[in-house]
Design a protein around this motif. Structure first.
Motif, PDB file in Angstrom:
ATOM      1  N   ALA B 222      35.884   6.509 -55.274  1.00  0.00           N
ATOM      2  CA  ALA B 222      37.209   6.636 -55.893  1.00  0.00           C
ATOM      3  C   ALA B 222      37.963   7.819 -55.301  1.00  0.00           C
ATOM      4  O   ALA B 222      39.165   7.741 -55.063  1.00  0.00           O
ATOM      5  CB  ALA B 222      37.065   6.785 -57.403  1.00  0.00           C
ATOM      6  N   ALA B 223      37.248   8.913 -55.055  1.00  0.00           N
ATOM      7  CA  ALA B 223      37.915  10.094 -54.505  1.00  0.00           C
ATOM      8  C   ALA B 223      38.515   9.777 -53.138  1.00  0.00           C
ATOM      9  O   ALA B 223      39.621  10.201 -52.826  1.00  0.00           O
ATOM     10  CB  ALA B 223      36.939  11.257 -54.403  1.00  0.00           C
ATOM     11  N   TRP B 224      37.775   9.004 -52.344  1.00  0.00           N
ATOM     12  CA  TRP B 224      38.290   8.668 -51.009  1.00  0.00           C
ATOM     13  C   TRP B 224      39.426   7.660 -51.106  1.00  0.00           C
ATOM     14  O   TRP B 224      40.463   7.816 -50.472  1.00  0.00           O
ATOM     15  CB  TRP B 224      37.166   8.105 -50.128  1.00  0.00           C
ATOM     16  CG  TRP B 224      36.372   9.189 -49.481  1.00  0.00           C
ATOM     17  CD1 TRP B 224      35.431   9.982 -50.092  1.00  0.00           C
ATOM     18  CD2 TRP B 224      36.444   9.644 -48.128  1.00  0.00           C
ATOM     19  NE1 TRP B 224      34.937  10.877 -49.189  1.00  0.00           N
ATOM     20  CE2 TRP B 224      35.521  10.691 -47.974  1.00  0.00           C
ATOM     21  CE3 TRP B 224      37.196   9.244 -47.030  1.00  0.00           C
ATOM     22  CZ2 TRP B 224      35.349  11.371 -46.763  1.00  0.00           C
ATOM     23  CZ3 TRP B 224      37.009   9.909 -45.815  1.00  0.00           C
ATOM     24  CH2 TRP B 224      36.093  10.964 -45.699  1.00  0.00           C
ATOM     25  N   LEU B 228      42.102  10.673 -51.385  1.00  0.00           N
ATOM     26  CA  LEU B 228      42.192  11.137 -49.997  1.00  0.00           C
ATOM     27  C   LEU B 228      43.074  10.234 -49.140  1.00  0.00           C
ATOM     28  O   LEU B 228      43.971  10.713 -48.437  1.00  0.00           O
ATOM     29  CB  LEU B 228      40.783  11.249 -49.400  1.00  0.00           C
ATOM     30  CG  LEU B 228      40.712  11.942 -48.049  1.00  0.00           C
ATOM     31  CD1 LEU B 228      41.301  13.329 -48.123  1.00  0.00           C
ATOM     32  CD2 LEU B 228      39.283  12.014 -47.553  1.00  0.00           C
TER      33      LEU B 228
END
Lengths: 533, 275
Positions: B222-224, B228
């Motif tokens: 999810a962060a990527w 990001l």
């Protein structure tokens, strides 16, 4: 004398005095530098040039994640308690009522459910950490694949890698602090890896953990490391990193008007500063949205750490995933050497990360040795133009990516509905086979791309007149063509002293001619050119 | 898991239902009392044998099983199995209430296993259930209850779909690869079932979206994908070069005061530039 005199757009009266009223920031900067001196330094800094390519902003992405980390982290320290003292949970989360938990876990629960804005800030902090390392990884990839790590910036490459290591350490210590079931599992693995270090492992583990696992000290010890030592080190090393960028200036992609002796781009003031501040707000905005919308690390679900308890899908944060994968994929080798047991963790937990980071640190040296190229480089390579480097980088990424998948091998198996054993076996083979295969394919692709004839490019020739005093001058009616050719600002022709024409490549451009949309810039150029006469 | 597994399970279930087609399962009139033995003979005996003691190479004996076990596999759609070379998965229930009761009673007479426990989650100690869950269940079923692979191609199933009674049955029966947990007091079964039901299934602790209980792997993804990559797209927008705005600056070299800006603006260093 204003810092911004050299930014003036010719709004001067006959006596040469600047008549244009300056903006708030400009007046403020002037009022400070007129009292403190250092104006010329500020002028120089504000006139620094940053290349416009967007990949140059990824390092800033990391920087701005770090700022969000510092701000949210500071808020968390107001409420976090770095202690493993056993307390009874009496907070508002029913399913944990009356459980014996550590004070650290208790305080994280309080931050999550009782402290105003606590959950949002905690989740922002965690998302920022994931983004921080992600941005560093992208930034590093750009620096590597374009050859920006070569001399003289090999020095800063090493400084940057140190920052990466510090970021990983910050992430890992932070992940461990809540003392929940997941983080306890991670610490247990770390404890095991430290124990596996030959000769000193056992003593070192005792020293770090204050005795046998789990002990009662480790959270209290990691806390100051996480909030004081590592951030201080990051600030120090980051300062060196940025000072070196300032000192050595940016690299740039090849292009018309770009040479090994200049940097073409936007000045810090005002264009680049505004863009950069904008990126700060965008980064903070995205991270706030992430923290508000998406749950991360629900410690109440994992519960307090208990040596007897365990949970599946026990993974570290993504950036430690390669280490987890190394531990999961490596065969269970173990042998004795001179009274010491060398077990699998020596290879998977120490040797493999050592090789990964050793390779990264030595990359500039290795390339220098292999190519014999010891010159300074300020112009960047396109990845395809250095097939061997690009292929080596891709192969290394493939290796780490396989490790990374290995760290999540149970999730991969579960998602694809395969057997864990099969996934593990496939990844074990991939660990060995993927890098050479990726190397060959990447190199082949690079060579193909490099040797392919590019699209038709139009050329423009711009006559440049030599003036009586030895300077150069572009006639007003040629300025547009000069700019379209990507030419430098008028008056700066020292690189082309012996050419009467400048050949610029007119690459693909948008339908709308940007030059016409930018009359102001053109006027500025004319004025500058006028000053030259 | 669900994304990939659901269509497979559906397809398998569909195959079974059409295969059984007009069998006794759907043929029995609602008013007629269902004969468990007869139903067993038509529905179960091809694998478990007419006497319920198993058929070599096709199905195991039901001697150690009991009512709890039969009730569990029939009410979760695990029996009849689509194929015997894979673990039985939750699927659509293939029998009516009367038929299940009759079959369960019949299997209860064949085997010596336990009866269905009476699970009552009302008033249970959820916190104690949570502790027992973490100590005994989370290692395979995941702290979030999402379920995980346990090796040999087997899965510890997702518990969020299980009713409290099914949880109780599974604990004392140990279906498939699951061990039998026979040491729990009845109240402890209630506690565990209550924890799963109230803290995991009906979890409304926060209103934030979650990622299927898969922990840091899903979070990293999810962060990527959500942070990001959008931010990189934004740098693409911010960092777009604007023609005509580019300025050159003399290159650095860490060796001296050569960092003077180089736009020739008529001031003293224009000479410096042109020499």
């Amino acid at each position: 004398m204003s810092v911004f005199d050299r930014f003036s757009r010719g709004d001067t009266d006959d006596a040469g005095e600047v008549t244009k009223r300056r903006g708030l920031v400009e007046r403020y900067v002037d009022s400070v530098t007129s009292r403190t001196g250092g104006g010329s330094f500020v002028t120089k800094s504000l006139r620094k040039v940053f290349p416009s390519h967007f990949s140059f902003l990824w390092g800033e992405l990391a920087l701005y994640s770090l700022i969000v980390l510092f701000l949210t982290g500071t808020y968390l320290t107001l409420f976090f308690e770095g202690s493993q003292e056993v307390v009874t949970y009496t907070g508002s989360h029913e399913p944990l009522q009356g459980q014996e938990v550590s004070a650290a876990f208790d305080s994280v629960m309080r931050i999550s459910f009782e402290v105003k804005g606590g959950l949002l800030i905690r989740q922002m902090h965690h998302w920022s950490a994931l983004l921080f390392v992600g941005a560093i990884a992208l930034h590093m990839a750009r620096v590597f694949f374009t050859g920006a790590f070569r001399r003289p910036r090999d020095l800063n490459w090493i400084v940057g890698l140190t920052l990466l290591l510090l970021a990983l350490a910050a992430g890992f210590t932070g992940y461990s602090l809540p003392d929940d079931l997941l983080s306890g599992t991670g610490l247990r693995i770390t404890n095991g890896i430290i124990l596996a270090i030959p000769f000193i492992g056992e003593r070192l583990a005792y020293l770090i953990f204050g005795g046998e696992w789990p002990g009662t000290d480790i959270i209290g010890r990691l806390y100051p490391v996480h909030i004081l030592l590592i951030p201080a080190a990051i600030v120090a090393v980051l300062s060196i990193h940025l000072a070196l960028v300032w000192r050595q200036k940016h690299t740039q992609f090849r292009g018309p008007g770009r040479t090994e002796q200049n940097v073409v781009g936007e000045r810090v003031w005002p264009a680049f500063a505004m863009k950069s501040i904008g990126l700060l707000f965008l980064t903070a905005g995205v991270l706030t949205a992430m923290g508000a919308i998406f749950e991360i690390n629900p410690v109440w679900l994992y519960g307090p750490y208990d040596t007897a308890a365990a949970t599946s899908f026990a993974q570290p944060d993504w950036y430690i995933g390669f280490l987890e994968g190394s531990v999961r994929l490596f065969p269970p080798w173990e042998f004795r050497a001179g009274g010491f047991v060398i077990n699998t963790l020596v290879f998977s937990g120490i040797l493999i990360p050592g090789i990964v980071f050793g390779g990264l640190f030595l990359a500039p040296t290795i390339e220098r040795r292999l190519t014999g190229d010891t010159a300074d480089h300020h112009l960047l390579d396109r990845p395809r133009d250095a097939p061997n480097r690009t292929a080596a980088g891709a192969a290394s990424i493939a290796f780490v990516a396989v490790l990374f998948l290995g760290g999540a091998q149970d999730v991969v198996a579960s998602t694809l509905d395969f057997s864990v054993g099969h996934v593990t076996t496939v990844l074990q083979f991939a660990m060995i086979l993927a890098p050479p295969i990726v190397f060959v394919i990447t190199k082949r692709t690079c060579v193909e791309l490099r040797d392919r004839t590019g699209p038709e490019r139009t050329e423009r020739r711009v006559p440049v007149e030599r003036t009586a005093d030895g300077g150069y001058h572009i006639p007003d009616d040629q300025l547009e063509d000069w700019m379209l050719a990507g030419g430098a600002a008028p008056g700066h022709f020292d690189e082309m002293a012996d050419h009467s024409t400048v050949r610029g490549k007119h690459a693909h451009r948008d339908e709308s001619d940007p030059v016409h949309a930018d009359e102001e810039a053109l006027d500025e150029m004319r004025d500058d050119a006028g000053a030259d006469r | 898991m669900t994304l990939v597994a659901a269509p497979l399970a559906l397809a398998a279930a569909f195959g079974i239902v059409t295969f059984l087609g007009s069998g006794a399962a759907t043929g029995a009139a609602p008013s007629e009392p269902v004969d468990g033995a007869e139903l067993f003979a038509t529905q179960c005996s091809s694998c478990h044998g007419l006497d319920g003691l198993g058929v070599e190479g096709r199905g195991p004996t039901l001697e150690p099983e009991g009512e709890a076990s039969a009730d569990f596999v029939l009410r979760t759609g695990r029996m009849p199995m689509a194929t015997t070379d894979r673990q039985a998965h939750r699927g659509p229930v293939r029998y009516s209430e009367e038929e299940i009761v009759a079959l369960v009673e019949h299997v209860g007479m064949i085997g010596s296993g336990p009866d269905t426990p009476n699970i009552e989650i009302e008033g249970a100690d959820v916190s104690n259930g949570g502790e027992l869950y973490r100590l005994n269940c989370a290692a395979c079923h995941v702290a979030s209850g999402a379920g995980a692979p346990i090796g040999g191609g087997r899965q510890a199933p997702n518990l969020l779909e299980a009713t409290p009674t099914e949880v109780g049955q599974a604990i004392i029966v140990g279906p498939g690869s699951m061990p039998v947990f026979s040491e729990f007091e009845p109240q402890e079964l209630n506690d565990i079932a209550a924890y799963i039901h109230e803290a995991l299934t009906d979890d409304d602790t926060t209103s934030a979206s979650r990622f299927g209980g898969a922990g840091p792997v899903a979070e990293g993804l999810a962060a990527w994908i959500l942070a990001l990559i959008p931010l990189v797209a934004l740098t693409r927008w911010i960092g777009r070069p604007k023609d005509g705005r580019d300025h050159p600056e003399d290159a650095a070299g860490p060796d001296g005061d050569d960092g003077e800006p180089s736009i020739d603006d008529g001031t003293e260093d224009s000479e410096l530039v042109s020499t």
